[in-house]
Design a protein around this motif. Sequence first.
Motif, PDB file in Angstrom:
ATOM      1  N   ASN A   7      -3.753  75.700 -57.805  1.00 43.12           N
ATOM      2  CA  ASN A   7      -5.396  75.069 -57.611  1.00 43.12           C
ATOM      3  C   ASN A   7      -5.709  75.543 -58.849  1.00 43.12           C
ATOM      4  O   ASN A   7      -6.805  74.694 -59.582  1.00 43.12           O
ATOM      5  N   LYS A   8      -5.729  76.735 -59.366  1.00 41.24           N
ATOM      6  CA  LYS A   8      -6.090  76.910 -60.787  1.00 41.24           C
ATOM      7  C   LYS A   8      -5.846  76.428 -62.031  1.00 41.24           C
ATOM      8  O   LYS A   8      -6.666  75.826 -62.640  1.00 41.24           O
ATOM      9  N   VAL A   9      -4.396  76.291 -61.975  1.00 41.83           N
ATOM     10  CA  VAL A   9      -3.892  75.640 -63.185  1.00 41.83           C
ATOM     11  C   VAL A   9      -4.233  73.995 -63.128  1.00 41.83           C
ATOM     12  O   VAL A   9      -4.784  73.318 -64.157  1.00 41.83           O
ATOM     13  N   LEU A  10      -4.361  73.692 -62.188  1.00 43.25           N
ATOM     14  CA  LEU A  10      -4.584  72.106 -61.956  1.00 43.25           C
ATOM     15  C   LEU A  10      -6.139  71.764 -62.148  1.00 43.25           C
ATOM     16  O   LEU A  10      -6.392  70.795 -62.873  1.00 43.25           O
ATOM     17  N   HIS A  11      -7.169  72.710 -61.743  1.00 40.70           N
ATOM     18  CA  HIS A  11      -8.567  72.434 -62.225  1.00 40.70           C
ATOM     19  C   HIS A  11      -8.583  72.510 -63.847  1.00 40.70           C
ATOM     20  O   HIS A  11      -9.257  71.761 -64.058  1.00 40.70           O
ATOM     21  N   ARG A  12      -7.818  73.422 -64.331  1.00 39.77           N
ATOM     22  CA  ARG A  12      -8.205  73.388 -65.793  1.00 39.77           C
ATOM     23  C   ARG A  12      -7.371  72.068 -66.488  1.00 39.77           C
ATOM     24  O   ARG A  12      -8.174  71.348 -67.480  1.00 39.77           O
ATOM     25  N   ILE A  13      -6.434  71.850 -65.969  1.00 39.67           N
ATOM     26  CA  ILE A  13      -5.856  70.472 -66.563  1.00 39.67           C
ATOM     27  C   ILE A  13      -6.560  69.371 -66.432  1.00 39.67           C
ATOM     28  O   ILE A  13      -6.748  68.486 -67.323  1.00 39.67           O
ATOM     29  N   LEU A  14      -7.104  69.151 -65.228  1.00 42.36           N
ATOM     30  CA  LEU A  14      -7.991  68.065 -64.844  1.00 42.36           C
ATOM     31  C   LEU A  14      -9.488  67.943 -65.546  1.00 42.36           C
ATOM     32  O   LEU A  14      -9.604  66.979 -66.208  1.00 42.36           O
ATOM     33  N   LEU A  15      -9.828  69.236 -65.676  1.00 42.14           N
ATOM     34  CA  LEU A  15     -11.071  69.313 -66.443  1.00 42.14           C
ATOM     35  C   LEU A  15     -10.946  68.843 -68.227  1.00 42.14           C
ATOM     36  O   LEU A  15     -11.568  68.134 -68.401  1.00 42.14           O
ATOM     37  N   PHE A  26      -1.218  66.594 -73.495  1.00 46.23           N
ATOM     38  CA  PHE A  26      -1.757  67.869 -74.483  1.00 46.23           C
ATOM     39  C   PHE A  26      -2.208  68.934 -73.252  1.00 46.23           C
ATOM     40  O   PHE A  26      -1.895  70.188 -73.400  1.00 46.23           O
ATOM     41  N   PRO A  27      -3.126  68.568 -72.514  1.00 42.61           N
ATOM     42  CA  PRO A  27      -3.885  69.593 -71.363  1.00 42.61           C
ATOM     43  C   PRO A  27      -2.649  70.161 -70.526  1.00 42.61           C
ATOM     44  O   PRO A  27      -2.394  71.341 -70.142  1.00 42.61           O
ATOM     45  N   VAL A  28      -1.601  69.299 -69.948  1.00 43.86           N
ATOM     46  CA  VAL A  28      -0.687  69.802 -69.231  1.00 43.86           C
ATOM     47  C   VAL A  28       0.093  70.642 -69.936  1.00 43.86           C
ATOM     48  O   VAL A  28       0.434  71.883 -69.428  1.00 43.86           O
ATOM     49  N   ALA A  29       0.627  70.341 -71.298  1.00 43.22           N
ATOM     50  CA  ALA A  29       1.521  71.283 -71.665  1.00 43.22           C
ATOM     51  C   ALA A  29       0.767  72.627 -72.173  1.00 43.22           C
ATOM     52  O   ALA A  29       1.539  73.977 -71.733  1.00 43.22           O
ATOM     53  N   THR A  30      -0.427  72.906 -72.651  1.00 45.70           N
ATOM     54  CA  THR A  30      -1.051  73.954 -73.119  1.00 45.70           C
ATOM     55  C   THR A  30      -1.432  74.912 -71.842  1.00 45.70           C
ATOM     56  O   THR A  30      -1.261  76.068 -71.829  1.00 45.70           O
ATOM     57  N   GLN A  31      -1.977  73.916 -70.855  1.00 41.25           N
ATOM     58  CA  GLN A  31      -2.247  74.830 -69.663  1.00 41.25           C
ATOM     59  C   GLN A  31      -1.168  75.492 -68.782  1.00 41.25           C
ATOM     60  O   GLN A  31      -1.344  76.678 -68.465  1.00 41.25           O
ATOM     61  N   VAL A  32      -0.165  74.743 -68.793  1.00 42.12           N
ATOM     62  CA  VAL A  32       1.151  75.359 -67.761  1.00 42.12           C
ATOM     63  C   VAL A  32       1.763  76.328 -69.056  1.00 42.12           C
ATOM     64  O   VAL A  32       1.903  77.422 -68.309  1.00 42.12           O
ATOM     65  N   TYR A  33       1.719  76.257 -70.079  1.00 43.09           N
ATOM     66  CA  TYR A  33       2.075  77.481 -71.081  1.00 43.09           C
ATOM     67  C   TYR A  33       1.148  78.558 -70.817  1.00 43.09           C
ATOM     68  O   TYR A  33       1.682  79.776 -70.774  1.00 43.09           O
ATOM     69  N   LEU A  34       0.071  78.322 -70.774  1.00 41.66           N
ATOM     70  CA  LEU A  34      -1.093  79.660 -70.886  1.00 41.66           C
ATOM     71  C   LEU A  34      -0.890  80.192 -69.324  1.00 41.66           C
ATOM     72  O   LEU A  34      -0.870  81.298 -69.623  1.00 41.66           O
ATOM     73  N   HIS A  35      -0.840  79.538 -68.567  1.00 43.05           N
ATOM     74  CA  HIS A  35      -0.981  79.942 -67.112  1.00 43.05           C
ATOM     75  C   HIS A  35       0.435  80.243 -66.392  1.00 43.05           C
ATOM     76  O   HIS A  35       0.276  80.685 -65.166  1.00 43.05           O
ATOM     77  N   THR A  36       1.478  80.212 -66.850  1.00 45.15           N
ATOM     78  CA  THR A  36       2.581  80.358 -66.181  1.00 45.15           C
ATOM     79  C   THR A  36       3.455  81.613 -66.922  1.00 45.15           C
ATOM     80  O   THR A  36       4.484  81.911 -66.602  1.00 45.15           O
ATOM     81  N   ARG A  37       2.712  82.133 -67.880  1.00 46.05           N
ATOM     82  CA  ARG A  37       3.331  83.269 -68.644  1.00 46.05           C
ATOM     83  C   ARG A  37       3.200  84.230 -67.466  1.00 46.05           C
ATOM     84  O   ARG A  37       2.572  84.589 -66.645  1.00 46.05           O
ATOM     85  N   PRO A  38       4.168  85.605 -67.779  1.00 47.92           N
ATOM     86  CA  PRO A  38       4.210  86.711 -67.180  1.00 47.92           C
ATOM     87  C   PRO A  38       2.735  87.275 -66.838  1.00 47.92           C
ATOM     88  O   PRO A  38       1.886  87.355 -67.887  1.00 47.92           O
ATOM     89  N   ASN A  39       2.502  87.770 -65.616  1.00 51.46           N
ATOM     90  CA  ASN A  39       1.230  88.728 -65.366  1.00 51.46           C
ATOM     91  C   ASN A  39      -0.202  87.625 -65.749  1.00 51.46           C
ATOM     92  O   ASN A  39      -1.153  88.139 -66.026  1.00 51.46           O
ATOM     93  N   ALA A  40       0.007  86.433 -65.895  1.00 52.35           N
ATOM     94  CA  ALA A  40      -1.027  85.215 -66.066  1.00 52.35           C
ATOM     95  C   ALA A  40      -2.175  85.516 -64.962  1.00 52.35           C
ATOM     96  O   ALA A  40      -3.118  85.167 -65.264  1.00 52.35           O
ATOM     97  N   PHE A  41      -1.581  85.677 -63.450  1.00 48.24           N
ATOM     98  CA  PHE A  41      -2.628  85.741 -62.629  1.00 48.24           C
ATOM     99  C   PHE A  41      -2.245  87.150 -61.844  1.00 48.24           C
ATOM    100  O   PHE A  41      -1.392  87.963 -61.968  1.00 48.24           O
ATOM    101  N   ARG A  42      -3.571  87.496 -61.080  1.00 52.79           N
ATOM    102  CA  ARG A  42      -3.352  88.842 -60.307  1.00 52.79           C
ATOM    103  C   ARG A  42      -3.883  88.204 -58.787  1.00 52.79           C
ATOM    104  O   ARG A  42      -4.943  87.753 -59.002  1.00 52.79           O
ATOM    105  N   TYR A  43      -3.038  88.409 -58.035  1.00 47.28           N
ATOM    106  CA  TYR A  43      -3.406  87.913 -56.574  1.00 47.28           C
ATOM    107  C   TYR A  43      -4.083  88.391 -55.695  1.00 47.28           C
ATOM    108  O   TYR A  43      -3.403  90.030 -55.380  1.00 47.28           O
ATOM    109  N   VAL A  44      -5.092  88.755 -55.026  1.00 47.96           N
ATOM    110  CA  VAL A  44      -5.765  89.607 -54.198  1.00 47.96           C
ATOM    111  C   VAL A  44      -6.204  88.650 -53.146  1.00 47.96           C
ATOM    112  O   VAL A  44      -6.772  87.484 -53.175  1.00 47.96           O
ATOM    113  N   GLU A  45      -6.606  89.197 -51.817  1.00 47.86           N
ATOM    114  CA  GLU A  45      -7.176  88.352 -50.625  1.00 47.86           C
ATOM    115  C   GLU A  45      -8.739  88.156 -51.306  1.00 47.86           C
ATOM    116  O   GLU A  45      -9.508  88.903 -51.667  1.00 47.86           O
ATOM    117  N   GLY A  46      -9.048  87.152 -50.623  1.00 43.34           N
ATOM    118  CA  GLY A  46     -10.694  86.808 -50.895  1.00 43.34           C
ATOM    119  C   GLY A  46     -10.828  85.219 -51.000  1.00 43.34           C
ATOM    120  O   GLY A  46      -9.738  84.405 -50.700  1.00 43.34           O
TER     121      GLY A  46
END
Length: 331
Positions: free
Chosen positions: A102-110, A153-173
């Motif tokens: 959801n987060k990565v796709l939002h950035r890509i689509l924007l 271009f957006p797919v390549a860059t956003q996937v690279y940026l957001h799929t690196r280790p520790n790119a996200f921290r997951y918490v309930e909410g």
Amino acid sequence: MSNSMSTNVSYEDTFSGPAIPPGWVLTVTGLVEVFLTASAILGNLLFVTVFCLQKKLRTTINTMLFNLSITDLISPILVSSLTGDGFLKRLWRFGYSLCVINKVLHRILLETSLWLTTCVAINRYICIVHHEKYHRFSNRKTLSFALMFSWCFPVATQVYLHTRPNAFRYVEGIFPCVLNVSGVFTLASLTVQIVLTVYSYLAVFLFIRRSRNRVQAHSAGDDTSTNNSKTPSLQEIRTLKVLMAVFLLIIFGYIPVPLVGSIFKALGRPEGLAFLILLHPAIHIGGAVNPILYGISNRNVRESYRQILTGQKIFGRPCCGVNAESQVSAI
């Protein structure tokens, strides 16, 4: 703690201290998200349908707008619908994987949407300001390159940026994925897109103003001001205004959310979360309104809308006897 009270966790890093939004804020925002989601799906599905069925609508600009409609279809189905559910249920229910998507796709689509609108602006700039050179750029190769770049271009860059280790921290909410990725690259890309688009439209409108002044001077008998430059028609000007509105809807729909978040974070005011959530649906307004703007600016699109909505056949007769590709005024 109940589910309705666990919605603040993912914002603790953004707003100092606990920041539980009022229940009515989440309900209202969720209902607005549902309305915008339904409107975007129906409107863009309608435009995609008329584009596929009507060959006369398959112009260069309409092809770019078709791709923009695809992004506006993906977004409500995979992004805003899930976000709206999180608001109404007071909890993200779809797990870590869908949260990341959801987060990565939002950035890509924007970013894809902005690159597409930038390509539209550059196309209009060349077509009107340098119309004698337009035939060099108005071809399938150029169009294919613009579309491939806008998506890849957006797919390549956003996937690279957001799929690196520790790119996200997951918490309930409600928004359980907390980004640990720097926004510098996204900001730089956004700046380039805005500068190119604003420059293109500004140059076009200045050209139109100068053309009008030349025509008025020539009508007044000033032969020294005559010029063979093409003067854009009223239809072309209206189309330009609509295309500019499409771009502004994306920009002014996206900017308020991070701007308000940054302001309240700087002030240390946790109640800013309520304002941030209320502003969130603005991101998706463009997707719901754009199909209406396409119809306003193009008579062919309006006629195709009418035929589909009233159940008339499209293959039996053409929507319009004018070749849209031969007109600069066609969207």
